[in-house]
Design an enzyme around this catalytic site. Sequence first.
Site, PDB file in Angstrom:
ATOM      1  NE  ARG A  49      -1.110  -2.981   2.212  1.00  0.00           N
ATOM      2  CZ  ARG A  49      -0.498  -4.077   2.289  1.00  0.00           C
ATOM      3  NH1 ARG A  49      -0.309  -4.852   1.146  1.00  0.00           N
ATOM      4  NH2 ARG A  49       0.183  -4.402   3.060  1.00  0.00           N
ATOM      5  CB  CYS A  84      -3.771  -3.151   6.357  1.00  0.00           C
ATOM      6  SG  CYS A  84      -2.579  -2.193   5.365  1.00  0.00           S
ATOM      7  CB  THR A  86      -1.315   1.675   4.841  1.00  0.00           C
ATOM      8  OG1 THR A  86      -0.009   1.942   5.842  1.00  0.00           O
ATOM      9  CG2 THR A  86      -0.787   2.809   3.641  1.00  0.00           C
ATOM     10  CB  ALA A  87      -5.681  -1.250   3.476  1.00  0.00           C
ATOM     11  CB  THR A 126       3.078   2.853   6.633  1.00  0.00           C
ATOM     12  OG1 THR A 126       2.082   3.462   6.327  1.00  0.00           O
ATOM     13  CG2 THR A 126       3.082   1.413   7.219  1.00  0.00           C
ATOM     14  CE  LYS A 166       4.472  -4.274   6.203  1.00  0.00           C
ATOM     15  NZ  LYS A 166       3.220  -5.090   5.943  1.00  0.00           N
ATOM     16  CB  CYS A 195       1.946   0.571  11.538  1.00  0.00           C
ATOM     17  SG  CYS A 195       2.420  -0.745  10.476  1.00  0.00           S
TER      18      CYS A 195
END
Length: 239
Positions: A49, A84, A86-87, A126, A166, A195
Amino acid sequence: MPKRLGVIGGLGPLATAYFYELICRMTDAGKDQEHLDMVIIGKSSIPDRTEYILGKSSDSPMPQIKESAKTLEIMGVDYIAIPCITAHYFYREISESIKVPIVHIIKETVRYLKERGIKNAGIMATEGTIKSNLFQKELHENGINPVIPSKNGQEYISDIIYKNVKAGMPVDMVQFKKASDELLNKGADVIILGCTELSLVKRTADIGPGFIDALEVLAMCCINKCERPVRKEFSNLIT
Protein backbone atom coordinates in the site's frame (compact mmCIF):
# COMPACT_ATOMS: atom_id res chain seq x y z
CA MET A 1 -28.54 -15.30 14.60
CA PRO A 2 -24.88 -14.58 15.54
CA LYS A 3 -23.16 -11.80 13.62
CA ARG A 4 -20.25 -12.84 11.41
CA LEU A 5 -17.07 -10.84 10.97
CA GLY A 6 -15.15 -10.83 7.71
CA VAL A 7 -11.45 -9.95 7.63
CA ILE A 8 -9.40 -8.78 4.66
CA GLY A 9 -6.05 -10.17 5.77
CA GLY A 10 -2.50 -10.71 4.64
CA LEU A 11 -1.63 -7.01 4.96
CA GLY A 12 0.66 -8.28 6.51
CA PRO A 13 0.17 -11.91 7.51
CA LEU A 14 1.50 -11.66 11.09
CA ALA A 15 -0.73 -8.67 11.81
CA THR A 16 -3.75 -10.64 10.55
CA ALA A 17 -2.85 -13.61 12.74
CA TYR A 18 -2.45 -11.31 15.74
CA PHE A 19 -5.78 -9.62 15.03
CA TYR A 20 -7.48 -13.01 15.21
CA GLU A 21 -5.64 -13.70 18.46
CA LEU A 22 -6.79 -10.36 19.87
CA ILE A 23 -10.41 -11.07 18.96
CA CYS A 24 -10.19 -14.39 20.81
CA ARG A 25 -8.36 -12.95 23.84
CA MET A 26 -10.59 -9.91 24.18
CA THR A 27 -13.95 -11.68 23.81
CA ASP A 28 -15.50 -12.58 27.16
CA ALA A 29 -16.17 -16.20 26.21
CA GLY A 30 -16.21 -19.32 28.34
CA LYS A 31 -16.38 -21.83 25.52
CA ASP A 32 -15.82 -22.14 21.76
CA GLN A 33 -19.43 -21.37 20.88
CA GLU A 34 -19.31 -17.97 22.60
CA HIS A 35 -16.59 -16.65 20.29
CA LEU A 36 -17.17 -14.75 17.07
CA ASP A 37 -17.82 -16.52 13.79
CA MET A 38 -15.19 -15.17 11.41
CA VAL A 39 -14.25 -15.48 7.75
CA ILE A 40 -10.64 -14.50 7.09
CA ILE A 41 -9.19 -13.98 3.62
CA GLY A 42 -5.41 -14.04 3.81
CA LYS A 43 -4.23 -12.53 0.54
CA SER A 44 -0.60 -11.62 1.07
CA SER A 45 -0.11 -11.14 -2.69
CA ILE A 46 -1.93 -7.78 -2.52
CA PRO A 47 0.60 -5.11 -3.59
CA ASP A 48 2.23 -2.91 -0.95
CA ARG A 49 0.00 0.00 0.00
CA THR A 50 2.72 2.50 0.95
CA GLU A 51 4.73 1.88 -2.24
CA TYR A 52 1.64 2.71 -4.31
CA ILE A 53 0.62 5.75 -2.26
CA LEU A 54 4.13 7.25 -2.45
CA GLY A 55 4.28 6.69 -6.21
CA LYS A 56 7.09 4.15 -5.97
CA SER A 57 4.91 1.49 -7.61
CA SER A 58 2.15 1.63 -10.20
CA ASP A 59 0.73 -1.69 -8.99
CA SER A 60 -2.47 -0.69 -7.22
CA PRO A 61 -3.69 -2.84 -4.32
CA MET A 62 -7.24 -1.59 -4.87
CA PRO A 63 -8.55 -4.30 -7.28
CA GLN A 64 -7.51 -7.17 -5.02
CA ILE A 65 -8.76 -5.51 -1.85
CA LYS A 66 -12.14 -4.86 -3.50
CA GLU A 67 -12.23 -8.45 -4.74
CA SER A 68 -11.67 -9.70 -1.18
CA ALA A 69 -14.38 -7.39 0.15
CA LYS A 70 -16.89 -8.64 -2.45
CA THR A 71 -16.01 -12.25 -1.66
CA LEU A 72 -16.71 -11.63 2.02
CA GLU A 73 -20.01 -9.96 1.12
CA ILE A 74 -21.04 -13.00 -0.94
CA MET A 75 -20.14 -15.22 2.01
CA GLY A 76 -22.67 -13.35 4.14
CA VAL A 77 -20.58 -11.50 6.72
CA ASP A 78 -22.22 -8.70 8.71
CA TYR A 79 -19.11 -6.52 9.16
CA ILE A 80 -15.67 -6.31 7.59
CA ALA A 81 -12.39 -5.44 9.29
CA ILE A 82 -9.15 -4.56 7.53
CA PRO A 83 -6.21 -5.02 9.94
CA CYS A 84 -4.01 -2.74 7.85
CA ILE A 85 -4.20 0.97 8.53
CA THR A 86 -2.56 2.19 5.33
CA ALA A 87 -5.20 0.27 3.33
CA HIS A 88 -7.78 2.72 4.70
CA TYR A 89 -6.42 5.17 2.14
CA PHE A 90 -8.80 3.26 -0.18
CA TYR A 91 -11.65 3.07 2.34
CA ARG A 92 -14.22 5.10 0.41
CA GLU A 93 -13.81 3.20 -2.85
CA ILE A 94 -13.89 -0.17 -1.09
CA SER A 95 -16.95 0.66 1.03
CA GLU A 96 -18.82 2.07 -1.96
CA SER A 97 -18.31 -1.20 -3.85
CA ILE A 98 -20.18 -3.33 -1.28
CA LYS A 99 -23.16 -3.09 1.07
CA VAL A 100 -21.45 -4.60 4.11
CA PRO A 101 -20.15 -1.95 6.56
CA ILE A 102 -16.38 -1.77 7.05
CA VAL A 103 -15.23 -0.96 10.58
CA HIS A 104 -12.93 2.09 10.22
CA ILE A 105 -9.88 1.55 12.42
CA ILE A 106 -8.74 5.18 12.25
CA LYS A 107 -12.11 6.74 13.06
CA GLU A 108 -12.66 4.31 15.93
CA THR A 109 -9.21 4.95 17.41
CA VAL A 110 -9.64 8.72 17.26
CA ARG A 111 -13.13 8.44 18.76
CA TYR A 112 -11.67 6.41 21.62
CA LEU A 113 -9.07 9.12 22.33
CA LYS A 114 -11.61 11.95 22.08
CA GLU A 115 -13.92 10.24 24.58
CA ARG A 116 -11.01 10.14 27.03
CA GLY A 117 -10.09 13.79 26.66
CA ILE A 118 -6.79 13.35 24.84
CA LYS A 119 -5.59 16.64 23.35
CA ASN A 120 -2.28 15.70 21.67
CA ALA A 121 -1.69 12.38 19.93
CA GLY A 122 1.59 11.17 18.49
CA ILE A 123 1.47 8.94 15.42
CA MET A 124 3.74 6.00 14.69
CA ALA A 125 2.76 4.64 11.29
CA THR A 126 3.95 3.86 7.78
CA GLU A 127 5.20 6.70 5.64
CA GLY A 128 2.16 6.12 3.41
CA THR A 129 -0.21 6.67 6.33
CA ILE A 130 1.65 9.81 7.44
CA LYS A 131 1.99 11.32 3.95
CA SER A 132 -1.69 10.75 3.16
CA ASN A 133 -2.76 12.46 6.43
CA LEU A 134 -5.11 9.62 7.37
CA PHE A 135 -4.74 10.10 11.11
CA GLN A 136 -3.97 13.82 11.03
CA LYS A 137 -7.22 14.69 9.23
CA GLU A 138 -9.35 12.62 11.61
CA LEU A 139 -7.56 13.97 14.69
CA HIS A 140 -7.98 17.59 13.57
CA GLU A 141 -11.69 17.05 12.90
CA ASN A 142 -12.08 15.79 16.47
CA GLY A 143 -10.15 18.61 18.15
CA ILE A 144 -6.99 16.60 18.79
CA ASN A 145 -3.57 17.90 17.80
CA PRO A 146 -1.54 15.37 15.76
CA VAL A 147 2.15 15.03 16.54
CA ILE A 148 4.13 13.48 13.69
CA PRO A 149 7.72 12.19 13.58
CA SER A 150 10.68 14.04 12.10
CA LYS A 151 12.32 12.64 8.98
CA ASN A 152 14.77 10.64 11.11
CA GLY A 153 12.00 9.47 13.43
CA GLN A 154 9.95 8.26 10.46
CA GLU A 155 12.97 6.39 9.10
CA TYR A 156 13.31 4.57 12.43
CA ILE A 157 9.62 3.64 12.37
CA SER A 158 9.73 2.51 8.73
CA ASP A 159 12.75 0.32 9.47
CA ILE A 160 10.93 -1.31 12.38
CA ILE A 161 7.89 -2.01 10.19
CA TYR A 162 9.62 -3.21 7.04
CA LYS A 163 13.09 -4.39 8.05
CA ASN A 164 12.12 -5.91 11.39
CA VAL A 165 8.49 -7.06 11.71
CA LYS A 166 7.57 -7.72 8.07
CA ALA A 167 10.96 -9.36 7.49
CA GLY A 168 10.53 -11.64 10.52
CA MET A 169 13.54 -10.12 12.28
CA PRO A 170 13.93 -8.99 15.93
CA VAL A 171 12.66 -5.47 16.60
CA ASP A 172 15.26 -2.77 17.18
CA MET A 173 13.90 -1.41 20.46
CA VAL A 174 16.55 1.32 20.54
CA GLN A 175 15.06 2.75 17.35
CA PHE A 176 11.56 2.29 18.73
CA LYS A 177 12.42 4.24 21.88
CA LYS A 178 14.12 7.03 19.94
CA ALA A 179 11.05 7.47 17.73
CA SER A 180 8.55 7.34 20.60
CA ASP A 181 10.61 9.59 22.88
CA GLU A 182 10.75 12.19 20.11
CA LEU A 183 6.95 12.26 19.91
CA LEU A 184 6.61 12.52 23.69
CA ASN A 185 9.16 15.35 23.77
CA LYS A 186 7.14 17.15 21.06
CA GLY A 187 4.11 17.14 23.37
CA ALA A 188 2.21 13.93 22.67
CA ASP A 189 -0.04 12.85 25.56
CA VAL A 190 -0.58 9.44 23.95
CA ILE A 191 1.17 7.70 21.06
CA ILE A 192 -0.95 5.82 18.53
CA LEU A 193 0.53 2.58 17.29
CA GLY A 194 -0.87 3.39 13.87
CA CYS A 195 0.47 0.44 11.93
CA THR A 196 -0.62 -3.11 12.65
CA GLU A 197 3.00 -4.28 12.45
CA LEU A 198 3.72 -2.01 15.43
CA SER A 199 0.98 -3.86 17.31
CA LEU A 200 3.27 -6.88 17.17
CA VAL A 201 5.99 -4.85 18.91
CA LYS A 202 3.60 -4.24 21.81
CA ARG A 203 2.70 -7.93 21.83
CA THR A 204 6.29 -9.02 22.46
CA ALA A 205 7.92 -6.09 24.30
CA ASP A 206 7.23 -3.80 27.25
CA ILE A 207 6.87 -0.47 25.46
CA GLY A 208 5.86 1.43 28.60
CA PRO A 209 2.94 3.75 29.37
CA GLY A 210 1.16 6.18 27.10
CA PHE A 211 0.46 4.05 24.02
CA ILE A 212 -2.77 3.02 22.33
CA ASP A 213 -2.77 0.13 19.88
CA ALA A 214 -5.17 0.81 17.01
CA LEU A 215 -5.46 -2.92 16.35
CA GLU A 216 -6.80 -3.47 19.87
CA VAL A 217 -9.37 -0.72 19.25
CA LEU A 218 -10.42 -2.44 16.02
CA ALA A 219 -10.77 -5.78 17.80
CA MET A 220 -12.86 -4.23 20.58
CA CYS A 221 -15.18 -2.49 18.11
CA CYS A 222 -15.63 -5.64 16.04
CA ILE A 223 -16.51 -7.67 19.13
CA ASN A 224 -19.06 -5.05 20.18
CA LYS A 225 -20.59 -4.79 16.70
CA CYS A 226 -20.93 -8.58 16.56
CA GLU A 227 -22.83 -8.37 19.85
CA ARG A 228 -20.32 -10.17 22.03
CA PRO A 229 -18.98 -8.89 25.38
CA VAL A 230 -15.41 -7.63 25.82
CA ARG A 231 -13.40 -8.87 28.79
CA LYS A 232 -13.19 -6.35 31.64
CA GLU A 233 -9.38 -6.28 31.58
CA PHE A 234 -9.60 -4.56 28.19
CA SER A 235 -11.80 -1.71 29.43
CA ASN A 236 -8.81 0.67 29.17
CA LEU A 237 -6.68 0.31 26.04
CA ILE A 238 -4.19 3.09 26.83
CA THR A 239 -1.07 1.67 28.49
